[in-house]
Design a protein around this motif. Structure first.
Motif, PDB file in Angstrom:
ATOM      1  N   PRO A 129       5.500  -0.288 -15.999  1.00 54.57           N
ATOM      2  CA  PRO A 129       4.415  -0.228 -15.023  1.00 54.57           C
ATOM      3  C   PRO A 129       3.052  -0.199 -15.684  1.00 54.57           C
ATOM      4  O   PRO A 129       2.891   0.305 -16.797  1.00 54.57           O
ATOM      5  N   PRO A 130       2.032  -0.768 -15.015  1.00 55.14           N
ATOM      6  CA  PRO A 130       0.679  -0.745 -15.568  1.00 55.14           C
ATOM      7  C   PRO A 130       0.072   0.639 -15.440  1.00 55.14           C
ATOM      8  O   PRO A 130       0.638   1.541 -14.829  1.00 55.14           O
ATOM      9  N   SER A 131      -1.054   0.801 -16.036  1.00 60.01           N
ATOM     10  CA  SER A 131      -1.761   2.081 -15.936  1.00 60.01           C
ATOM     11  C   SER A 131      -2.279   2.281 -14.522  1.00 60.01           C
ATOM     12  O   SER A 131      -2.353   1.356 -13.720  1.00 60.01           O
ATOM     13  N   SER A 132      -2.635   3.502 -14.229  1.00 61.80           N
ATOM     14  CA  SER A 132      -3.096   3.823 -12.880  1.00 61.80           C
ATOM     15  C   SER A 132      -4.347   3.036 -12.534  1.00 61.80           C
ATOM     16  O   SER A 132      -5.159   2.673 -13.389  1.00 61.80           O
ATOM     17  N   ALA A 133      -4.486   2.743 -11.244  1.00 64.28           N
ATOM     18  CA  ALA A 133      -5.637   1.966 -10.795  1.00 64.28           C
ATOM     19  C   ALA A 133      -6.910   2.786 -10.947  1.00 64.28           C
ATOM     20  O   ALA A 133      -6.926   3.988 -10.696  1.00 64.28           O
ATOM     21  N   PRO A 134      -8.024   2.166 -11.356  1.00 60.19           N
ATOM     22  CA  PRO A 134      -9.270   2.900 -11.487  1.00 60.19           C
ATOM     23  C   PRO A 134      -9.817   3.322 -10.143  1.00 60.19           C
ATOM     24  O   PRO A 134      -9.416   2.822  -9.108  1.00 60.19           O
ATOM     25  N   ARG A 135     -10.735   4.259 -10.192  1.00 55.27           N
ATOM     26  CA  ARG A 135     -11.333   4.761  -8.959  1.00 55.27           C
ATOM     27  C   ARG A 135     -12.120   3.653  -8.268  1.00 55.27           C
ATOM     28  O   ARG A 135     -12.750   2.819  -8.897  1.00 55.27           O
ATOM     29  N   GLY A 136     -12.072   3.715  -6.933  1.00 53.67           N
ATOM     30  CA  GLY A 136     -12.827   2.726  -6.171  1.00 53.67           C
ATOM     31  C   GLY A 136     -12.018   1.513  -5.773  1.00 53.67           C
ATOM     32  O   GLY A 136     -12.488   0.710  -4.971  1.00 53.67           O
ATOM     33  N   TRP A 137     -10.812   1.377  -6.310  1.00 56.14           N
ATOM     34  CA  TRP A 137      -9.999   0.208  -5.960  1.00 56.14           C
ATOM     35  C   TRP A 137      -9.545   0.259  -4.501  1.00 56.14           C
ATOM     36  O   TRP A 137      -9.465  -0.758  -3.853  1.00 56.14           O
ATOM     37  N   ARG A 147      -3.761  -8.175   5.333  1.00 58.58           N
ATOM     38  CA  ARG A 147      -3.109  -6.981   5.865  1.00 58.58           C
ATOM     39  C   ARG A 147      -1.783  -6.784   5.140  1.00 58.58           C
ATOM     40  O   ARG A 147      -0.909  -7.637   5.205  1.00 58.58           O
ATOM     41  N   PHE A 148      -1.662  -5.662   4.451  1.00 56.93           N
ATOM     42  CA  PHE A 148      -0.452  -5.331   3.720  1.00 56.93           C
ATOM     43  C   PHE A 148       0.235  -4.151   4.397  1.00 56.93           C
ATOM     44  O   PHE A 148      -0.420  -3.186   4.798  1.00 56.93           O
ATOM     45  N   GLU A 149       1.537  -4.244   4.491  1.00 59.96           N
ATOM     46  CA  GLU A 149       2.349  -3.148   5.016  1.00 59.96           C
ATOM     47  C   GLU A 149       3.430  -2.838   3.988  1.00 59.96           C
ATOM     48  O   GLU A 149       4.272  -3.683   3.674  1.00 59.96           O
ATOM     49  N   VAL A 150       3.391  -1.637   3.448  1.00 58.87           N
ATOM     50  CA  VAL A 150       4.318  -1.231   2.397  1.00 58.87           C
ATOM     51  C   VAL A 150       5.520  -0.530   3.036  1.00 58.87           C
ATOM     52  O   VAL A 150       5.358   0.412   3.820  1.00 58.87           O
ATOM     53  N   VAL A 151       6.704  -1.018   2.707  1.00 58.06           N
ATOM     54  CA  VAL A 151       7.959  -0.408   3.159  1.00 58.06           C
ATOM     55  C   VAL A 151       8.516   0.388   1.990  1.00 58.06           C
ATOM     56  O   VAL A 151       8.880  -0.180   0.948  1.00 58.06           O
ATOM     57  N   ALA A 152       8.563   1.707   2.118  1.00 57.71           N
ATOM     58  CA  ALA A 152       9.037   2.584   1.045  1.00 57.71           C
ATOM     59  C   ALA A 152      10.566   2.544   0.998  1.00 57.71           C
ATOM     60  O   ALA A 152      11.241   3.062   1.900  1.00 57.71           O
ATOM     61  N   LEU A 153      11.092   1.927  -0.028  1.00 60.64           N
ATOM     62  CA  LEU A 153      12.550   1.798  -0.150  1.00 60.64           C
ATOM     63  C   LEU A 153      13.225   3.118  -0.481  1.00 60.64           C
ATOM     64  O   LEU A 153      14.392   3.327  -0.146  1.00 60.64           O
ATOM     65  N   ASP A 154      12.508   4.015  -1.157  1.00 65.78           N
ATOM     66  CA  ASP A 154      13.128   5.278  -1.564  1.00 65.78           C
ATOM     67  C   ASP A 154      13.564   6.106  -0.359  1.00 65.78           C
ATOM     68  O   ASP A 154      14.686   6.634  -0.326  1.00 65.78           O
ATOM     69  N   SER A 155      12.701   6.206   0.646  1.00 68.35           N
ATOM     70  CA  SER A 155      13.039   7.015   1.818  1.00 68.35           C
ATOM     71  C   SER A 155      14.130   6.370   2.660  1.00 68.35           C
ATOM     72  O   SER A 155      14.927   7.069   3.299  1.00 68.35           O
ATOM     73  N   ILE A 156      14.202   5.028   2.661  1.00 68.42           N
ATOM     74  CA  ILE A 156      15.219   4.333   3.447  1.00 68.42           C
ATOM     75  C   ILE A 156      16.567   4.357   2.743  1.00 68.42           C
ATOM     76  O   ILE A 156      17.613   4.602   3.348  1.00 68.42           O
ATOM     77  N   ALA A 587      -6.324  -5.042  -3.153  1.00 65.04           N
ATOM     78  CA  ALA A 587      -5.710  -4.496  -1.943  1.00 65.04           C
ATOM     79  C   ALA A 587      -4.235  -4.194  -2.167  1.00 65.04           C
ATOM     80  O   ALA A 587      -3.722  -3.156  -1.734  1.00 65.04           O
ATOM     81  N   LEU A 588      -3.539  -5.080  -2.845  1.00 61.40           N
ATOM     82  CA  LEU A 588      -2.123  -4.840  -3.134  1.00 61.40           C
ATOM     83  C   LEU A 588      -1.954  -3.630  -4.043  1.00 61.40           C
ATOM     84  O   LEU A 588      -1.069  -2.790  -3.824  1.00 61.40           O
ATOM     85  N   GLU A 589      -2.819  -3.518  -5.061  1.00 66.10           N
ATOM     86  CA  GLU A 589      -2.718  -2.390  -5.990  1.00 66.10           C
ATOM     87  C   GLU A 589      -3.000  -1.070  -5.292  1.00 66.10           C
ATOM     88  O   GLU A 589      -2.382  -0.043  -5.592  1.00 66.10           O
ATOM     89  N   SER A 590      -3.918  -1.085  -4.319  1.00 66.88           N
ATOM     90  CA  SER A 590      -4.241   0.153  -3.613  1.00 66.88           C
ATOM     91  C   SER A 590      -3.101   0.605  -2.718  1.00 66.88           C
ATOM     92  O   SER A 590      -2.927   1.806  -2.487  1.00 66.88           O
ATOM     93  N   LYS A 591      -2.312  -0.350  -2.236  1.00 68.01           N
ATOM     94  CA  LYS A 591      -1.190   0.011  -1.370  1.00 68.01           C
ATOM     95  C   LYS A 591       0.036   0.446  -2.180  1.00 68.01           C
ATOM     96  O   LYS A 591       0.696   1.423  -1.838  1.00 68.01           O
TER      97      LYS A 591
END
Length: 631
Positions: A129-137, A147-156, A587-591
């Motif tokens: 994995p890359p480093s954490s996203a910088p502030r403001g992203w 419009r991005f909708e993230v489906v969390a696979l861990d909880s499912i 936007a993808l990185e922020s989600k």
């Protein structure tokens, strides 16, 4: 670098770097087995010569076993087999340890010879994995129009994975009954046929027992299919019978408890048998508990209710691995694929019988008397080390070897049932499922995405090596079709792999064939990669408006690769401006954050990103395909 050194480098900070896991295991065995039994030998009056010779022999067995494990690159089953070998040398007789050492040496030489004959497969490197996203992203991503909708696979997938494990346990009980119907009934008939006094009684007893086990197997299959379809009623019935079984086990244990068992140490066999029985019943009831508890979870129940569209043939294939002909008849039941799959299922049942009958065998073993010179402390110690170091490892190894043999026979059955794309489309008139991928990763390997350890220990056959196998087991909306490699058209063609039906075309016609299959497919599964062929196929999906029926799967070795995911969105959104591309990436990185992406689906101007906090498992890829098919 050897696997032992790799284990040392990946060990926790508190673990000594100079001590490998195998060395630690043999050190523990030396402290737990060798030293106490040598002290017991002195206490029971062993002569100095016999004591010295036996001690040197035991130490030699332990040292050579350790070197053999290091030479074998620390294969898990080899390490487990070494524990009973050390137990036999230290607790029973040194010559038994030498016999076990010789057998393990022959097995290691044979496996090395087989490995040289098999082609080596290079495991692709996993992108970290890359480093954490910088502030403001995140603020910058909100300004993007995507419009991005993230489906969390861990909880499912956490409850879904436990449900699948419970389904494997019910399948194990079903397979054990099928194996008993195939072996026990005919064995009784054969045994009594040699008895001149009662041949007819043996035939009747064997026939009645075979019919009873077959009916019980069918009943278990009905219950498994009902749970697989998300039936609340079936879940409540299983919970009721599971509770009654646990009460019965406890009452039997209380009835058999006697003071002399507690004094002699045999009580540990009863306790272990009770724990195994309750664990097996708990595994059977786990799926029912999850169904009742998650009955209001819309996403989870949608995954299960999707199985209601499956017919009996598909249910037999996906739940029991039995390949039933599409048009069953007496002649078609003689097909090679059906016979081999039934044989594999029954062999699976005989393997699972070792698990299911282990509690009863332990209870019988507890009734055998210990040597009279054992003190109560020595009796308790001997019971515990016998269970931990001999009974459980031997049952585990025998079961695993039998299950792997059954898996090999099932692969032969799958090979025998393999159809070409033309034959599959002729037999199944539904629109096909098109599978697109890079030829360098022909079946989209999932070896980096392992199944949970408890499932793999219970049933190694549950592990699926590639995305094609997951497609075959989780979807039933049409025949799975893929473009065959050019080598399949040679004069002496290479056999296509087991999985999707291949359509073999010439190099100059493959694009035309792919476009025609895109237009008629009900679902398109794309194994995303950076190759030119896959990039062209994604562009054609966008240009021809087929993104609505497509699911883009990121292979496990690439799921941390942000460049690949961003490049995919660049093609899907037709982004040409670098500034807009940066906004989409932000936007993808922020989600998603530092999570990994397992799949992407576009539905109604919304990009659904299936993400996980860790490396996706095969259960999560199964859930991605099922949820994408339900969209």
């Amino acid at each position: 670098m050897t696997q032992e050194r790799a284990y040392r480098n990946s060990a926790p900070n508190w673990w000594p770097r100079s001590l490998s896991p195998v060395a630690a295991l043999f050190l523990i065995l030396f402290i737990v087995l060798v030293i106490p039994f040598r002290i017991m030998a002195i206490a029971h009056g062993a002569s100095p010569g016999a004591f010295t010779g036996a001690t040197i022999s035991i130490l030699g067995v332990c040292f050579l076993l350790y070197r053999l494990n290091v030479r074998a690159n620390i294969r898990g089953w080899f390490v487990v087999l070494s524990i009973p070998a050390v137990y036999a040398a230290a607790c029973l007789a040194p010559y038994l340890g030498w016999c076990a050492l010789f057998v393990l040496y022959l097995v290691d030489c044979f496996s090395r010879h087989i490995r040289k004959l098999l082609p080596t497969q290079v495991q692709p490197a996993i992108r970290r994995p890359p480093s954490s996203a910088p502030r403001g992203w995140e603020e910058a991503g909100q300004s993007s129009q995507t419009r991005f909708e993230v489906v969390a696979l861990d909880s499912i997938c956490e409850p879904y994975g436990r449900f699948l494990f419970s389904g494997r346990a019910v399948r194990a009980a079903t397979a054990s009954l099928a194996g008993g119907a195939l072996v026990v009934g005919p064995s009784i008939v054969f045994w009594f046929m040699h008895d001149d006094h009662a041949p007819l009684r043996g035939v009747l007893a064997g026939s009645v027992l075979t019919i009873f086990l077959t009916l019980a197997c069918a009943l278990y299959f009905f219950v498994l299919r009902a749970l697989w379809r998300g039936s609340i009623l079936a879940a409540c019935v299983v919970l009721l019978f599971s509770g009654m079984a646990v009460i019965r086990f406890v009452l039997v244990l209380i009835e058999r408890l006697q003071p002399d068992l507690i004094v002699s140490g045999s009580i540990w066999f009863y306790i272990t048998g009770l724990v195994l029985q309750i664990s097996l019943v708990g595994a059977l009831a786990m799926g029912s508990v999850i169904i009742v508890k998650r009955r209001n979870d819309v996403t989870f129940m949608r995954i299960l209710h999707e199985n209601r569209r499956r017919d009996w043939r598909t249910a037999l294939l996906q739940l029991c691995g039995v390949i039933l002909p599409r048009r069953p008849s007496l002649m078609s039941l003689k097909s090679k694929s059906f016979v081999l799959s039934i044989l594999a299922f029954c062999i699976e049942g005989n393997a699972f019988t070792v698990y299911l009958q282990a509690p009863d065998n332990l209870l019988k073993f507890a009734q055998s008397p210990f040597p009279p010179w054992f003190s109560p402390v020595e009796g308790h110690y001997f019971s515990i080390v016998t269970i931990v170091c001999f009974v459980l490892p031997m049952a585990f190894v025998l079961t695993q070897m039998t299950l792997r043999g059954a898996k090999h026979i099932r692969s032969l059955a799958g090979r025998a049932s393999l159809l070409s794309a033309e034959e599959a489309l002729r037999e199944d008139q539904r629109p096909p499922v098109l599978f697109l991928r890079d030829f360098k990763n022909d079946q989209v390997s999932l070896k980096s995405a392992g199944i949970p350890a408890h499932v793999r220990l219970f049933d190694p056959a549950a592990e699926q090596a590639n995305l094609e196998e997951v497609l075959q087991t989780c979807l039933n909306i049409g025949p799975v079709i893929a473009i065959g490699r050019p080598e399949h058209l040679l004069l002496h063609p290479v056999r296509p792999p087991i999985g999707a039906s291949r359509k073999c075309v010439q190099d100059e016609r493959w694009q035309e064939v792919v476009l025609s299959l895109m237009d008629v497919a009900s679902l398109i599964v794309v194994g995303v990669s950076e190759s030119e062929g896959v990039s062209w196929e994604i562009e054609q999906l966008v240009n021809r408006g087929h993104c609505e029926k497509s699911v883009f799967v990121i292979p496990p070795e690439q799921c941390w690769n942000r460049y690949l995911v961003n490049h995919l969105f660049k093609k899907l959104l037709r982004v040409k401006d670098e500034a807009q591309y940066d906004r989409v990436a932000v936007a993808l990185e922020s989600k998603v954050g530092d999570g990994c992406v397992a799949g992407v689906v576009f539905r109604r101007d919304t990009a659904k990103v299936f993400a996980s906090r860790r490396l996706p498992s095969q259960v999560q890829y199964d859930a991605v395909l099922r949820l994408a098919a339900l969209e």
